[in-house]
Motif scaffolding. Structure first.
Motif, PDB file in Angstrom:
ATOM      1  N   ILE A  45      -7.393   2.304  -6.052  1.00 56.70           N
ATOM      2  CA  ILE A  45      -6.475   2.430  -5.169  1.00 56.70           C
ATOM      3  C   ILE A  45      -7.200   2.752  -3.435  1.00 56.70           C
ATOM      4  O   ILE A  45      -6.591   2.186  -2.615  1.00 56.70           O
ATOM      5  N   PHE A  46      -8.173   3.399  -3.319  1.00 56.81           N
ATOM      6  CA  PHE A  46      -8.872   3.674  -2.378  1.00 56.81           C
ATOM      7  C   PHE A  46      -9.579   2.382  -1.865  1.00 56.81           C
ATOM      8  O   PHE A  46      -9.226   1.912  -0.679  1.00 56.81           O
ATOM      9  N   VAL A  56      -6.623  -2.187   5.200  1.00 54.39           N
ATOM     10  CA  VAL A  56      -6.856  -2.131   6.786  1.00 54.39           C
ATOM     11  C   VAL A  56      -7.759  -2.897   7.110  1.00 54.39           C
ATOM     12  O   VAL A  56      -7.632  -3.361   8.557  1.00 54.39           O
ATOM     13  N   LEU A  96       0.582   3.811  -2.987  1.00 58.86           N
ATOM     14  CA  LEU A  96       0.238   5.203  -2.658  1.00 58.86           C
ATOM     15  C   LEU A  96       1.429   6.162  -3.316  1.00 58.86           C
ATOM     16  O   LEU A  96       1.311   7.283  -3.831  1.00 58.86           O
ATOM     17  N   LEU A 138      -2.195   5.917   5.558  1.00 61.30           N
ATOM     18  CA  LEU A 138      -2.578   5.157   4.495  1.00 61.30           C
ATOM     19  C   LEU A 138      -4.051   5.554   4.149  1.00 61.30           C
ATOM     20  O   LEU A 138      -4.273   5.480   2.848  1.00 61.30           O
ATOM     21  N   LEU A 139      -4.879   5.607   5.081  1.00 56.71           N
ATOM     22  CA  LEU A 139      -6.220   6.059   4.953  1.00 56.71           C
ATOM     23  C   LEU A 139      -6.299   7.331   4.107  1.00 56.71           C
ATOM     24  O   LEU A 139      -7.259   7.566   2.882  1.00 56.71           O
ATOM     25  N   VAL A 173       0.961  -1.188   0.045  1.00 61.09           N
ATOM     26  CA  VAL A 173      -0.004   0.145  -0.020  1.00 61.09           C
ATOM     27  C   VAL A 173       1.038   1.288  -0.048  1.00 61.09           C
ATOM     28  O   VAL A 173       0.662   2.229  -0.741  1.00 61.09           O
ATOM     29  N   THR A 174       1.949   1.207   0.934  1.00 62.29           N
ATOM     30  CA  THR A 174       2.793   2.175   0.818  1.00 62.29           C
ATOM     31  C   THR A 174       3.458   2.559  -0.759  1.00 62.29           C
ATOM     32  O   THR A 174       3.440   3.882  -1.100  1.00 62.29           O
ATOM     33  N   GLY A 206      -5.011   6.865   0.605  1.00 57.57           N
ATOM     34  CA  GLY A 206      -6.144   6.437  -0.255  1.00 57.57           C
ATOM     35  C   GLY A 206      -7.247   7.382  -0.567  1.00 57.57           C
ATOM     36  O   GLY A 206      -7.708   7.570  -1.862  1.00 57.57           O
ATOM     37  N   VAL A 224      -6.997   0.301  -0.297  1.00 60.60           N
ATOM     38  CA  VAL A 224      -6.229   0.552   0.993  1.00 60.60           C
ATOM     39  C   VAL A 224      -7.400   0.194   1.881  1.00 60.60           C
ATOM     40  O   VAL A 224      -7.049  -0.415   2.875  1.00 60.60           O
ATOM     41  N   LEU A 225      -8.637   0.470   1.752  1.00 60.63           N
ATOM     42  CA  LEU A 225      -9.678  -0.236   2.646  1.00 60.63           C
ATOM     43  C   LEU A 225      -9.564  -1.500   3.105  1.00 60.63           C
ATOM     44  O   LEU A 225      -9.833  -1.961   4.094  1.00 60.63           O
TER      45      LEU A 225
END
Lengths: 207, 209
Positions: A172-173, A180, A66, B12-13, A62-63, B16, A176-177
């Motif tokens: 991408i969003f 998490v 982003l 991170l959120l 994820v890093t 995103g 990320v969700l």
């Protein structure tokens, strides 16, 4: 180095190797520091008592995702110069299953086995021997057994967002969700295990 | 959950969330600013003459990849031997990148004159596509020099010009099937099957984790 300096010809191959070497040292050092050279840590993902590996890999993915995406939009790095492989979904699925089996049976991934070998773990040396056997076995049986499989499920270079027909930012969003959420679920799972295990078990597993 | 975990997840959120508003990742244009544009336009090295192209076709040079950027209708009517058709409006189609951005073939763009092929070349160049050339003068020049070469007047006939004329006469016979004296209609060029081009730029293969 996969990109973006090397494909643009900004680095000669020697410097490229040197940078690879330095990144490799850092990678190995951090693998050891994070305890990834411990077979129980990797196997723990499959049994559910240790979520470290999942957390580390998802965080790294994820890093990078982003960082690259945002920097591309800011005009700092041209992502199209970096490499990503073509998709062969059937071959990848089968290969992934084999790799997963190897993970849980051996307790190492190819990278961590090398780090662990460097720290003197005998099982890691045996694991590397197995990797070599597998590689040579593949080479010598490639034409008779694997050649067809290798090209199965060919999709070319696939971008999931394009494939789904949504914008890259939205994908991408969502990703990320998803990661998490997976942190949260795995953490709960790990906590539940910890409550079940005795003190000795926890010491034995290196948690 | 530890405090650090919460901070990392928060970052991170946030990242995103920001991503939702950003554009898709397209290649960067490689030419920035008017100076670089002028420099690119003035590069004469992008041209290849009709004589050179004719020679390469006749020698069946395997490194030659001719690309007709005119419309499919024009391409159907007449094109050069072995040329493939990528109309100007589909040059940037990602599917064509394998042909237009590689260093295995000498890719030669052509249209009726020079200017359309020149524009196409410049557009490709501005997106960092390398390895393309423009056939100078296009098919009009091809007609003048190869299909109907004109004998230079005797008073200005130098050894070099004569050699060139003889070559063109030979090329004319090759391309039109014309007898040494007299002309016949140009032979319809054979439509090639799409050549299989493997993009071979400095693409580095990836490793594993």
């Amino acid at each position: 180095m996969i990109g973006p300096l090397y494909p643009q010809g900004l680095l000669n191959p020697e410097y490229n190797l040197l940078i690879g070497f330095l990144i490799g040292i850092g990678f190995g050092f951090l693998l050891e520091a994070a305890g990834f050279t411990n077979t129980r840590k990797l196997a723990g993902v499959f049994y559910g008592y240790d979520a470290t590996v999942i957390k580390v890999f998802f965080t790294a993915a994820v890093t990078a995702l982003l960082g690259l995406f945002i920097m591309h939009n800011m005009g700092i790095i041209d992502v199209t110069l970096t490499f990503y492989p073509k998709t062969f979904w059937i071959a990848t699925l089968i290969g992934g299953a084999i790799m997963g089996l190897g993970f849980i049976i051996g307790g190492f991934c190819p990278g961590t086995s090398l780090s662990a070998a460097a720290t003197g773990k005998i099982d890691a040396w045996v694991f590397i021997g197995g990797v070599m056997l597998g590689i040579f076995g593949f080479i010598f049986t490639y034409e008779s057994l694997w050649e067809k499989l290798r090209g199965m499920g060919k999709m070319g270079k696939v971008d999931i967002a394009q494939w789904l027909g949504i914008r890259e930012g939205i994908f991408i969003f969502l990703f990320v969700l998803l990661s998490v959420a997976s942190f949260y679920v795995f953490q709960k799972w790990q906590d539940a295990w910890k409550n079940k295990l005795s003190k000795e078990d926890i010491d034995e597993l290196g948690l | 959950m530890k405090k650090l975990d919460k901070i990392i997840i928060g970052i991170l959120l946030l990242g995103g969330f920001v991503s939702i508003f950003l554009n898709d990742m397209l290649p960067y244009p490689h030419i920035k600013g008017p100076e670089e544009l002028v420099y690119a336009v003035n590069q004469e090295g992008r041209y290849i003459s009709t004589d050179e192209v004719a020679k390469m076709i006749m020698e069946k040079d395997p490194s030659l990849l001719l690309i007709d950027i005119r419309s499919p209708q024009e391409y159907e009517k007449f094109t050069l031997e072995g040329a493939m058709n990528i109309p100007a409006d589909s040059l940037m189609n990602p599917a064509n990148r394998d042909y237009l951005d590689q260093d295995v073939y000498t890719t030669v763009l052509f249209s009726n004159g020079s200017s359309a092929a020149d524009e196409a070349w410049l557009m490709l160049k501005s997106y960092g596509y390398e390895g393309n050339k423009v056939m100078k003068g296009g098919l009009n020049e091809w007609y003048r020099t190869i299909l109907k070469p004109i004998k230079p007047a005797d008073e200005e006939l130098t050894a070099e010009l004569e050699k060139q004329y003889l070559f063109r006469k030979g090329a004319q016979i090759y391309f039109t099937g014309a007898q040494i004296i007299g002309n016949s209609a140009p032979k319809k060029a054979s439509k090639p099957s799409k050549p299989i081009v493997k993009r071979k730029k400095k693409e580095v293969s990836g490793g594993c984790g």
